[in-house]
Scaffold this active site. Structure first.
Site, PDB file in Angstrom:
ATOM      1  N   GLU A  21      -0.787  25.888  21.460  1.00 29.30           N
ATOM      2  CA  GLU A  21       0.090  25.141  20.548  1.00 29.30           C
ATOM      3  C   GLU A  21       1.181  24.369  21.297  1.00 29.30           C
ATOM      4  OE1 GLU A  21      -0.972  24.707  17.784  1.00 29.30           O
ATOM      5  OE2 GLU A  21      -2.379  26.371  17.630  1.00 29.30           O
ATOM      6  N   GLY A  22       0.826  23.848  22.461  1.00 30.93           N
ATOM      7  CA  GLY A  22       1.778  23.155  23.326  1.00 30.93           C
ATOM      8  C   GLY A  22       2.407  24.171  24.253  1.00 30.93           C
TER       9      GLY A  22
END
Length: 597
Positions: A439-440
């Site tokens: 998610e980053g």
């Protein structure tokens, strides 16, 4: 394997006493979320997580998911547990009533999400991705798309995914190769391959709704040319049920370090029928609705793994006998003292406790902001949006980094036994390790915070929160028991403004200064923010003790942990400040060729 027990007392402390969820619910018109209703939901959620999900955590890790010629089967018991989850209405809890949801506050859904993730992180991935997909469709889909997809997803009959990453690009989505070719009927032919797709294929739902980033033939280069498409595994038929199989197939599943019961898939789209969601070439804006939802959920995973680890460690530390206390035997009737008497074990346990309870406060505060985003009051709505923009990367990165530290400490408390599979502590480390990556990555979150959110807004987003801290410190500066900690927090809050200004000035001459400072900047912010929430909790605890109410041991524990946080953890900000002030010179001095081996 540690037996999970939902920390309802601490949850209620935040919900009832620190953040007054009930007052916020009334102000936002959530009249169904009465105190009795909330309490009943917490009790039932705890039972489901403790009795159904937690027993599957170890077996799910041992068995993992199975892949056979495109078919993915989840571990034994998962399909039945998901059916029970859906039948219990948990998917619908905070969902839109227009599509079968109960319409309860988002914050309540997040609290239940904490229990689910603590009991069984892998299981939590399936509904977590679905809620994210529902949020994107709800925010950007047409009325017809909402009607088609949200109702069965709310029921838990259909699930959802987020398909961004490709083998050659993760963070740099502007270079994706997946293509969308327009068809005469208004649909699109989607072709390409996505990797690392959580819950991309499984046996727990009738249909899987993929949200896919792809590029149109005439798309501009880079991120400005990305569009978002709904690509279901089975195309909805005229009655809205799962109909003909679409051109979507799972090519393989990954063999991972952790979260083994969560299917992480390679998904191939071979001329699959897709439907544009939102405007052409505006897909990244639509996907950010889902990504921000996922980033908050990922931050929660740090807390969830940390809570499960702490519960195992504290029980073990009270039972494991090793040596005598340095100040003399504490249990002379036993051959040795339990290890909880030793200062270093105390250091580890208190670090775990301080991070977990501080992160829970941050998470619940953020959850309250999610409710306020839907407030009828425009000023409250905008204020909440600004605070969420600032806090989301901090929640994701700080909570997962500290959660990983906590699970490592939990394993360390067990000594050699912690490294052995049968005790379950090493699984929590493995399961938590992905959270700082997906998610980053946390490095990307730090760049987003400092470069885009803080400097990009000329400090306005940061000031929305630091002003809140400043006002709190002003109100508590004369507090008879806490004034020293108030002064400590106020000083760090002032320093943050100075640090930010210096980075901004340096970045005007050398943009590398932002990248060099970003991770330490985010961690500094995280420690400061937890200090703020620990002071808020301490103020409430002292007030309750002064009132002479019940449960004094709980409030004394809060005060002792707050003292530990301010004296042993918050000083870490000094090291982060020193690293920020060192600048980029030492980082960039070596050429690539000089990284020799």
């Amino acid at each position: 394997m540690p037996a999970y027990k939902a920390p309802l007392r601490d949850m209620r402390f935040l919900i009832d006493e620190v953040f007054d969820f009930h007052g916020s619910y009334a102000a936002n018109g959530a009249h169904d979320a009465t105190p009795d209703m909330v309490n009943a939901i917490l009790e039932e959620g705890a039972k489901f997580c403790e009795q159904v999900l937690a027993p599957l955590n170890r077996s799910g890790d041992e068995e993992g998911c199975h892949f056979d010629n495109g078919v993915v089967t989840t571990p034994k018991g998962f399909k039945e547990a998901f059916a029970q989850y859906a039948e219990g209405g948990w998917m619908a809890l905070a969902s839109d009533p227009a599509y079968g949801g109960q319409g309860l506050p988002h914050s309540l859904g997040l609290v239940i999400g904490e229990m689910i993730g603590s009991a069984n992180t892998s299981f939590g991935m399936y509904p977590g991705l679905t809620h994210g997909a529902m949020a994107a469709i709800g925010a950007h889909g047409t009325d017809a798309q909402k009607q088609t997809y949200l109702s069965p997803m709310t029921e838990g009959r259909w699930t959802g995914t987020m398909c961004l990453t490709e083998s050659h690009c993760g963070t740099d989505l502007g270079i994706i190769k997946t293509r969308a070719t327009p068809r005469e009927d208004g649909s699109y032919a989607i072709s390409g391959t996505k990797i690392f797709i959580s819950a991309g294929e499984h046996d727990m739902s009738e249909n899987i709704v993929h949200l896919v980033l792809a590029k149109l033939p005439d798309a501009p280069a880079g991120t400005k040319g990305i569009s978002l498409f709904i690509v279901p595994k089975f195309l909805p038929d005229a009655s809205g049920e799962a109909g003909a199989r679409n051109g979507v197939a799972c090519g393989s599943i990954e063999h991972k370090m952790g979260i083994k019961a969560s299917a992480t898939c390679v998904i191939n789209f071979d001329g699959a029928t897709g439907f544009l969601i939102g405007e052409p070439n505006k897909g990244l804006n639509c996907m950010f609705t889902m990504m921000n939802h996922a980033r908050l959920g990922t931050g929660m995973q740090g807390l969830c793994s940390g809570e499960a680890s702490f519960q195992g460690a504290i029980q073990y530390a009270k039972e494991r006998l090793q040596m005598r206390a340095l100040t003399g035997a504490k249990f002379p009737d036993k051959p040795a003292d339990p290890i909880i008497v030793h200062p270093d074990v105390r250091r580890m346990l208190l670090t775990m406790k301080a991070f977990n309870e501080g992160n829970r406060a941050l998470a619940y505060y953020t959850a309250q902001l999610l409710d306020q985003v839907h407030s009828p009051d425009e000023s409250k709505r905008k204020e909440a949006e600004g605070l969420l923009a600032f806090l989301t990367p901090i929640c994701k990165a700080f909570m997962t980094d500290s959660g990983l530290e906590v699970t490592n400490l939990g394993m360390q408390v067990f000594g050699g036994h912690g490294y052995i599979r049968e005790w379950g502590m090493e699984q929590l480390v493995r399961d938590c390790r992905i959270a700082p990556i997906y998610e980053g990555t946390n490095g990307i979150q730090a760049l987003d915070l400092l470069g885009r959110k803080v400097l990009g807004s000329q400090g306005k987003l940061m000031l929305g929160f630091t002003k809140q801290v400043h006002k709190f410190c002003e109100a508590q500066v004369q507090h008879p028991q806490l004034h020293a900690y108030v002064a400590q927090l106020a000083g760090l809050n002032r320093d943050l403004g100075d640090i930010t200004q210096r980075i901004g000035m340096a970045a005007m001459k050398n943009p590398d200064e932002v990248g060099a400072a970003s991770v330490d900047y985010l961690m500094y912010c995280g420690y400061l923010i937890l200090g703020y929430f620990w002071l808020r909790m301490a103020v409430v605890a002292l007030s309750k003790l002064d009132e002479g109410g019940s449960d004094p041991a709980f409030y004394q524990s809060k005060l002792a942990t707050a003292e530990f946080y301010f004296t042993r953890l918050l000083p870490r900000t000094s090291a982060h400040k020193a690293a920020i002030e060192a600048g980029s010179a030492s980082l960039m001095k070596l050429s690539a060729d000089e990284f020799a081996f």
